[in-house]
Design a protein around this motif. Structure first.
Motif, PDB file in Angstrom:
ATOM      1  N   TYR A 206      32.813  32.624 -17.135  1.00 21.53           N
ATOM      2  CA  TYR A 206      32.973  33.982 -16.368  1.00 21.53           C
ATOM      3  C   TYR A 206      33.845  33.867 -15.026  1.00 21.53           C
ATOM      4  N   SER A 208      35.544  31.381 -13.702  1.00 11.40           N
ATOM      5  CA  SER A 208      37.060  30.889 -13.743  1.00 11.40           C
ATOM      6  C   SER A 208      37.751  32.149 -13.893  1.00 11.40           C
ATOM      7  N   PHE A 209      37.593  33.149 -14.774  1.00 12.08           N
ATOM      8  CA  PHE A 209      38.452  34.345 -15.098  1.00 12.08           C
ATOM      9  C   PHE A 209      37.990  35.147 -13.646  1.00 12.08           C
ATOM     10  N   LYS A 212      40.245  33.737 -11.015  1.00 16.14           N
ATOM     11  CA  LYS A 212      41.574  34.072 -11.367  1.00 16.14           C
ATOM     12  C   LYS A 212      41.932  35.415 -10.924  1.00 16.14           C
ATOM     13  N   GLU A 248      38.693  28.974  -8.169  1.00 17.31           N
ATOM     14  CA  GLU A 248      38.983  29.174  -9.570  1.00 17.31           C
ATOM     15  C   GLU A 248      39.129  27.657  -9.925  1.00 17.31           C
ATOM     16  N   ILE A 278      35.592  40.152 -20.437  1.00 16.04           N
ATOM     17  CA  ILE A 278      34.948  39.854 -19.272  1.00 16.04           C
ATOM     18  C   ILE A 278      34.976  41.225 -18.519  1.00 16.04           C
ATOM     19  N   THR A 318      43.704  38.332 -16.019  1.00 18.22           N
ATOM     20  CA  THR A 318      42.783  37.415 -16.711  1.00 18.22           C
ATOM     21  C   THR A 318      42.821  37.046 -18.141  1.00 18.22           C
ATOM     22  N   SER A 319      43.502  38.099 -18.819  1.00 23.59           N
ATOM     23  CA  SER A 319      43.572  37.751 -20.081  1.00 23.59           C
ATOM     24  C   SER A 319      45.023  37.355 -20.714  1.00 23.59           C
ATOM     25  N   SER A 325      43.052  28.937 -17.624  1.00 20.05           N
ATOM     26  CA  SER A 325      42.654  29.333 -19.109  1.00 20.05           C
ATOM     27  C   SER A 325      43.823  29.025 -20.137  1.00 20.05           C
TER      28      SER A 325
END
Length: 349
Positions: A206, A208-209, A212, A248, A278, A318-319, A325
């Motif tokens: 979580y 990390s995202f 970012k 991050e 997320i 984030t995606s 990621s």
């Protein structure tokens, strides 16, 4: 609630969100509120005893690989480095300069800036969340373990962000600070449910995202401040973005290490969090006045204001599969086809 822009809404079929408007180029009030939800059947404490020992065994690694991403206090920037010294004779000239540069910055840019500031000011919620997590929490408030050192020092670094943005917004004269302060209080009081289950695997995925997303947003705010000719604001946002990038990197390293030590569990937790999506802390934002306007203005706030300014939304940033990621994805592909399959659909909106 009261949020008024001098520009036209991208949804002309919707009535204006509010009626209050201070002199031209003012934003009154706060970011869109969000209806508080009661979270039911939240899974808790999903970490098994053997996994607890794994995180205990990582403490030496944390000291050598995560704590290095923190800066000593004496080498860190402080909010006052970017703000007028009120004890100096020319402080009022500096304040006038801040206001002069802010006056021509578009309102929707300030929407994004205010949203970022309120999210940063909700730092107590994030430290509280970290300290609910098994195996890595600061159990005493002065825990000497590397995990305890990390969470306190990370919080101390993050604390400067809200302080700086709050003072800048106060001095620039473009926003209704009382309404913003109310929204911040509501957000902290609402708390958050990030679906981490008191589980450190999920915590580090979580964060990390989240870091970012914060880096992407602040860096793009800095870029646009430069475009509008506000060098001071650009420098401020660049400094904040630099902190988020370091954080991050630390959290992404932790996830990489977990893939190395326990790839199956790490992948299962990552896949589960991707399916659930997320969610960022700002989803609970509200001002206590209008509990329904989020339904009509959320697309305006997230989709139009931030995308129009190139600041982007947290989900899109984030995606995308980039950055850390993407590094996890490449690492997992090297570990076999079964784990590759679990990534199908990652990044879809």
């Amino acid at each position: 609630m009261d949020l008024k822009l001098s520009c036209l809404s991208p949804f002309p079929c919707l009535s204006p969100v509010c009626s209050m408007l201070k002199p031209k180029n003012f934003i009154t009030a706060s970011i869109t509120p969000y209806r508080t939800r009661v979270m039911k059947d939240t899974k808790k404490h999903s970490l098994t005893p053997e996994k607890h020992e794994l995180f205990k065994s990582m403490e030496g690694w944390v000291e050598e690989n995560m704590l290095v991403h923190l800066k000593p206090v004496e080498k860190s920037w402080q909010p006052q480095d970017f703000l007028p010294d009120l004890s100096s004779d020319d402080c009022f000239d500096e304040i006038c300069d801040i206001r002069a540069h802010a006056i021509d910055i578009p309102d929707d840019y300030f929407m994004c800036l205010v949203g970022g500031m309120i999210t940063e000011e909700a730092l107590p919620t994030y430290q509280t969340m970290f300290n609910t997590v098994d195996a890595v929490r600061d159990v005493t408030g002065m825990d000497p373990s590397p995990w305890g050192v990390w969470v306190r020092a990370w919080t101390a670094e993050e604390n400067r962000h809200g302080d700086l943005l709050n003072k800048y917004l106060y001095l620039c004269g473009r926003v209704d600070m009382r309404q913003i302060e109310k929204t911040t209080q509501y957000l902290i009081g609402a708390g958050m449910d990030s679906n981490i289950e008191n589980n450190p695997y999920r915590l580090f995925i979580y964060t990390s995202f989240q870091e970012k997303a914060a880096f992407t947003s602040h860096a793009n705010v800095a870029k646009h401040a430069t475009r509008y000719g506000d060098a001071r604001l650009a420098k401020m946002m660049g400094a904040i973005a630099g902190d988020e990038k370091r954080h991050e990197s630390a959290y992404a390293k932790a996830v990489e290490k977990l893939f190395e030590l326990d790839p199956d569990t790490t992948m299962r937790e990552l896949a589960d969090m991707m399916r659930a999506r997320i969610t960022m802390p700002g989803r609970m934002m509200r001002d206590g006045a209008d509990r329904t306007c989020m339904d009509t203005t959320r697309p305006w706030l997230n989709g139009w204001a931030c995308t129009r300014r190139g600041i982007t939304s947290t989900l899109s940033s984030t995606s995308s599969g980039g950055g850390s990621s993407g590094r996890w994805r490449r690492g997992c592909r090297r570990r076999g086809g079964a784990r590759r399959i679990m990534f199908v659909g990652w990044g879809r909106g």
